[in-house]
Scaffold this motif. Structure first.
Motif, PDB file in Angstrom:
ATOM      1  N   LYS A 218       0.835  -1.198   0.000  1.00  0.00           N
ATOM      2  CA  LYS A 218       0.000   0.000   0.000  1.00  0.00           C
ATOM      3  C   LYS A 218       0.876   1.255   0.000  1.00  0.00           C
ATOM      4  N   LEU A 219       0.324   2.291  -0.585  1.00  0.00           N
ATOM      5  CA  LEU A 219       1.004   3.579  -0.534  1.00  0.00           C
ATOM      6  C   LEU A 219       0.837   4.209   0.841  1.00  0.00           C
ATOM      7  N   ILE A 220       1.797   5.037   1.213  1.00  0.00           N
ATOM      8  CA  ILE A 220       1.631   5.888   2.383  1.00  0.00           C
ATOM      9  C   ILE A 220       0.521   6.890   2.081  1.00  0.00           C
ATOM     10  N   ASP A 221      -0.288   7.189   3.081  1.00  0.00           N
ATOM     11  CA  ASP A 221      -1.369   8.152   2.871  1.00  0.00           C
ATOM     12  C   ASP A 221      -0.815   9.468   2.325  1.00  0.00           C
ATOM     13  N   GLY A 222      -1.399   9.924   1.244  1.00  0.00           N
ATOM     14  CA  GLY A 222      -0.985  11.189   0.644  1.00  0.00           C
ATOM     15  C   GLY A 222       0.089  11.062  -0.419  1.00  0.00           C
ATOM     16  N   ALA A 223       0.654   9.860  -0.598  1.00  0.00           N
ATOM     17  CA  ALA A 223       1.752   9.706  -1.563  1.00  0.00           C
ATOM     18  C   ALA A 223       1.285   9.973  -2.994  1.00  0.00           C
ATOM     19  N   ALA A 224       0.114   9.453  -3.356  1.00  0.00           N
ATOM     20  CA  ALA A 224      -0.370   9.651  -4.723  1.00  0.00           C
ATOM     21  C   ALA A 224      -0.633  11.132  -4.993  1.00  0.00           C
ATOM     22  N   SER A 225      -1.228  11.808  -4.021  1.00  0.00           N
ATOM     23  CA  SER A 225      -1.500  13.241  -4.196  1.00  0.00           C
ATOM     24  C   SER A 225      -0.206  14.029  -4.295  1.00  0.00           C
ATOM     25  N   MET A 226       0.784  13.667  -3.486  1.00  0.00           N
ATOM     26  CA  MET A 226       2.063  14.356  -3.548  1.00  0.00           C
ATOM     27  C   MET A 226       2.713  14.172  -4.909  1.00  0.00           C
ATOM     28  N   MET A 227       2.689  12.953  -5.413  1.00  0.00           N
ATOM     29  CA  MET A 227       3.303  12.693  -6.710  1.00  0.00           C
ATOM     30  C   MET A 227       2.578  13.429  -7.832  1.00  0.00           C
ATOM     31  N   ASP A 228       1.253  13.477  -7.752  1.00  0.00           N
ATOM     32  CA  ASP A 228       0.499  14.251  -8.740  1.00  0.00           C
ATOM     33  C   ASP A 228       0.885  15.725  -8.671  1.00  0.00           C
ATOM     34  N   ALA A 229       1.040  16.240  -7.447  1.00  0.00           N
ATOM     35  CA  ALA A 229       1.375  17.648  -7.278  1.00  0.00           C
ATOM     36  C   ALA A 229       2.765  17.955  -7.829  1.00  0.00           C
ATOM     37  N   LEU A 230       3.722  17.061  -7.596  1.00  0.00           N
ATOM     38  CA  LEU A 230       5.073  17.273  -8.113  1.00  0.00           C
ATOM     39  C   LEU A 230       5.077  17.247  -9.643  1.00  0.00           C
ATOM     40  N   ARG A 231       4.365  16.291 -10.214  1.00  0.00           N
ATOM     41  CA  ARG A 231       4.275  16.217 -11.677  1.00  0.00           C
ATOM     42  C   ARG A 231       3.606  17.468 -12.237  1.00  0.00           C
ATOM     43  N   ASP A 232       2.490  17.878 -11.617  1.00  0.00           N
ATOM     44  CA  ASP A 232       1.746  19.029 -12.127  1.00  0.00           C
ATOM     45  C   ASP A 232       2.511  20.338 -11.940  1.00  0.00           C
ATOM     46  N   ALA A 233       3.472  20.345 -11.016  1.00  0.00           N
ATOM     47  CA  ALA A 233       4.312  21.525 -10.816  1.00  0.00           C
ATOM     48  C   ALA A 233       5.482  21.559 -11.791  1.00  0.00           C
ATOM     49  N   GLY A 234       5.585  20.552 -12.649  1.00  0.00           N
ATOM     50  CA  GLY A 234       6.603  20.564 -13.681  1.00  0.00           C
ATOM     51  C   GLY A 234       7.944  20.004 -13.262  1.00  0.00           C
ATOM     52  N   PHE A 235       7.995  19.241 -12.174  1.00  0.00           N
ATOM     53  CA  PHE A 235       9.255  18.615 -11.773  1.00  0.00           C
ATOM     54  C   PHE A 235       9.506  17.354 -12.591  1.00  0.00           C
ATOM     55  N   ARG A 236      10.759  17.171 -13.003  1.00  0.00           N
ATOM     56  CA  ARG A 236      11.176  15.926 -13.637  1.00  0.00           C
ATOM     57  C   ARG A 236      11.527  14.945 -12.513  1.00  0.00           C
ATOM     58  N   LEU A 237      10.917  13.780 -12.533  1.00  0.00           N
ATOM     59  CA  LEU A 237      11.033  12.834 -11.420  1.00  0.00           C
ATOM     60  C   LEU A 237      11.828  11.609 -11.845  1.00  0.00           C
ATOM     61  N   CYS A 238      12.714  11.170 -10.952  1.00  0.00           N
ATOM     62  CA  CYS A 238      13.517   9.964 -11.193  1.00  0.00           C
ATOM     63  C   CYS A 238      13.464   9.084  -9.951  1.00  0.00           C
ATOM     64  N   LEU A 239      13.072   7.856 -10.123  1.00  0.00           N
ATOM     65  CA  LEU A 239      13.090   6.887  -9.029  1.00  0.00           C
ATOM     66  C   LEU A 239      14.526   6.423  -8.801  1.00  0.00           C
ATOM     67  N   VAL A 240      14.998   6.520  -7.564  1.00  0.00           N
ATOM     68  CA  VAL A 240      16.338   6.046  -7.204  1.00  0.00           C
ATOM     69  C   VAL A 240      16.149   5.143  -5.989  1.00  0.00           C
ATOM     70  N   ALA A 241      16.074   3.839  -6.220  1.00  0.00           N
ATOM     71  CA  ALA A 241      15.613   2.922  -5.184  1.00  0.00           C
ATOM     72  C   ALA A 241      16.444   1.642  -5.159  1.00  0.00           C
ATOM     73  N   ASP A 242      16.498   1.032  -3.971  1.00  0.00           N
ATOM     74  CA  ASP A 242      17.250  -0.196  -3.763  1.00  0.00           C
ATOM     75  C   ASP A 242      16.315  -1.396  -3.772  1.00  0.00           C
ATOM     76  N   GLY A 243      16.671  -2.401  -4.577  1.00  0.00           N
ATOM     77  CA  GLY A 243      15.887  -3.614  -4.653  1.00  0.00           C
ATOM     78  C   GLY A 243      15.811  -4.118  -6.081  1.00  0.00           C
ATOM     79  N   PRO A 244      15.070  -5.199  -6.308  1.00  0.00           N
ATOM     80  CA  PRO A 244      14.892  -5.695  -7.680  1.00  0.00           C
ATOM     81  C   PRO A 244      13.879  -4.831  -8.450  1.00  0.00           C
ATOM     82  N   ARG A 245      14.101  -4.664  -9.728  1.00  0.00           N
ATOM     83  CA  ARG A 245      13.190  -3.861 -10.556  1.00  0.00           C
ATOM     84  C   ARG A 245      11.756  -4.368 -10.441  1.00  0.00           C
TER      85      ARG A 245
END
Length: 404
Positions: free
Chosen positions: A259-286
């Motif tokens: 499950k997502l953390i509460d508010g994560a989807a809204s935050m990501m939408d807000a960052l995208r809509d604000a024109g930020f270029r987003l890159c996932l940098v994460a540890d684990g298997p793809r």
């Protein structure tokens, strides 16, 4: 780097347009100056070629001055107008001017035979007189401070289709640039700006110039202005609640759902809509990140996915951050303009700091260590709720050139 800045040279206009060109009274704290002044002379009534207004003669001649500014304090692009009416003897008899999308008469005050017009600080609307300016002081102060840059790129104009692609990223560039210019008007005694000494030209020349000028400004800001070139984001306990993870029962480390953390989807939408270029940098298997982000519609928010299972090392290894910069086609010297957002002091924060990135620590749960051991793993900033992220980034981005 961008091409040379387009500049409008003084071009021939009727001498009468110079003889009666207004003197603008600017606020002494005004950060902008006119870039081009397009002249049209009317000896019969007709539609303005540069505005929505119809020009009705009040004497023998009316001279329209269309003043282009690269910015007002709220937008990239500003075009304002003054109409000077002359009698048959060539004397100024009345003046009209634009005021926040409307047109009104300006009290006739002459310096010699030239009208004097008060100009609003930052917004460049034309007041009827100094008393009108003083009555509007509160509204002007609000626009030049709290509302600085909020309009982004002005698109409600005849040239907007020629500006090129204007999306959230371009609007954010304009907001950052203008947000740094927020100011308090000086009011009181004005600063004269002599339009006769400005770049006067026929309106047709200014109309051809404006689109290329705006295109240049946008390209120049993207290339040279300090701003957040991209955002790096972790996933586990940054977007996804690791306490809800269900892993494959084959002994691998692959998560099949969470499950997502509460508010994560809204935050990501807000960052995208604000024109930020987003890159996932994460540890684990793809596969883990495809399994947990795609069902929630977040995988495609990212322009690139830099995952330790592909790179062969985990954060805080600098190779993860180098790979992310390469994936976003950014040069290493821009690291200070690419924040890393994560929940792990030992991986996200330590790795970002070592690689020269600002680090934002999202502390929403105490599943891991939350107190830094020293400067190396001390975040640039921290937040505890998803809805704090965008306002924090906005503040930090505007402060970039002040080295906060």
């Amino acid at each position: 780097m961008t091409a040379d800045r387009p500049v409008l040279s003084r071009l021939d206009v009727p001498q009468i347009a110079r003889d009666v060109a207004p003197i603008l009274m600017l606020d002494r704290a005004e950060p902008f100056r006119p870039v081009g002044i397009g002249v049209t002379v009317f000896d019969v009534p007709g539609p303005s070629p540069s505005s929505k207004f119809h020009v009705a003669l009040r004497g023998a001649v009316c001279i329209e001055y269309a003043t282009y500014w690269d910015h007002d304090i709220g937008h990239l692009y500003d075009l304002e107008h003054i109409w000077v009416h002359l009698n048959a003897a060539g004397e100024v008899t009345s003046v009209e001017a634009s005021f926040h999308g409307q047109r009104h008469d300006v009290d006739l005050t002459l310096q010699g035979k030239r009208p004097v017009v008060w100009c609003e600080a930052g917004k460049h609307a034309h007041f009827q007189n100094a008393a009108h300016r003083d009555a509007m002081a509160g509204a002007t102060q609000y626009m030049t401070a709290q509302k600085a840059g909020l309009g982004g790129v002005h698109l409600g104009n005849r040239f907007a289709d020629e500006f090129g692609a204007i999306g959230p990223y371009q609007h954010r560039l304009a907001r950052v640039f203008l947000g740094r210019l927020a100011f308090a008007p000086a009011l009181g005694r004005g600063l004269p700006y002599d339009m006769a000494d400005g770049p006067l030209c026929p309106w047709s020349a200014l109309a051809s110039f404006i689109p290329q000028r705006v295109q240049f400004l946008l390209a120049d800001m993207a290339a040279n202005m300090p701003h957040f070139r991209a955002l790096f984001l972790d996933c586990g306990d940054t977007l996804v609640d690791e306490g809800t993870e269900i892993k494959r029962d084959d002994g691998s480390d692959v998560v099949i759902e969470a499950k997502l953390i509460d508010g994560a989807a809204s935050m990501m939408d807000a960052l995208r809509d604000a024109g930020f270029r987003l890159c996932l940098v994460a540890d684990g298997p793809r596969e883990t990140f495809e399994n947990v982000l795609k069902p929630h519609g977040l995988w495609d928010h990212f322009e690139a996915h830099v995952i330790s299972g592909d790179v062969g090392v985990r954060k805080p290894d600098q190779a993860m951050f180098t790979a992310a910069m390469q994936a976003m086609e950014l040069s290493p010297e821009l690291a200070a303009q690419v924040p890393m957002i994560g929940n792990n002091l030992d991986r996200d924060i330590l790795g970002a700091n070592r690689a020269g990135h600002p680090s934002l620590f999202f502390r929403w749960v105490d599943r891991r260590r939350t107190v830094p051991n020293g400067p190396e793993d001390t975040p640039t900033w921290h937040f505890t709720h998803m809805d704090q992220c965008l306002p924090l980034l906005t503040h930090l981005e505007i402060a970039l050139d002040q080295k906060v």
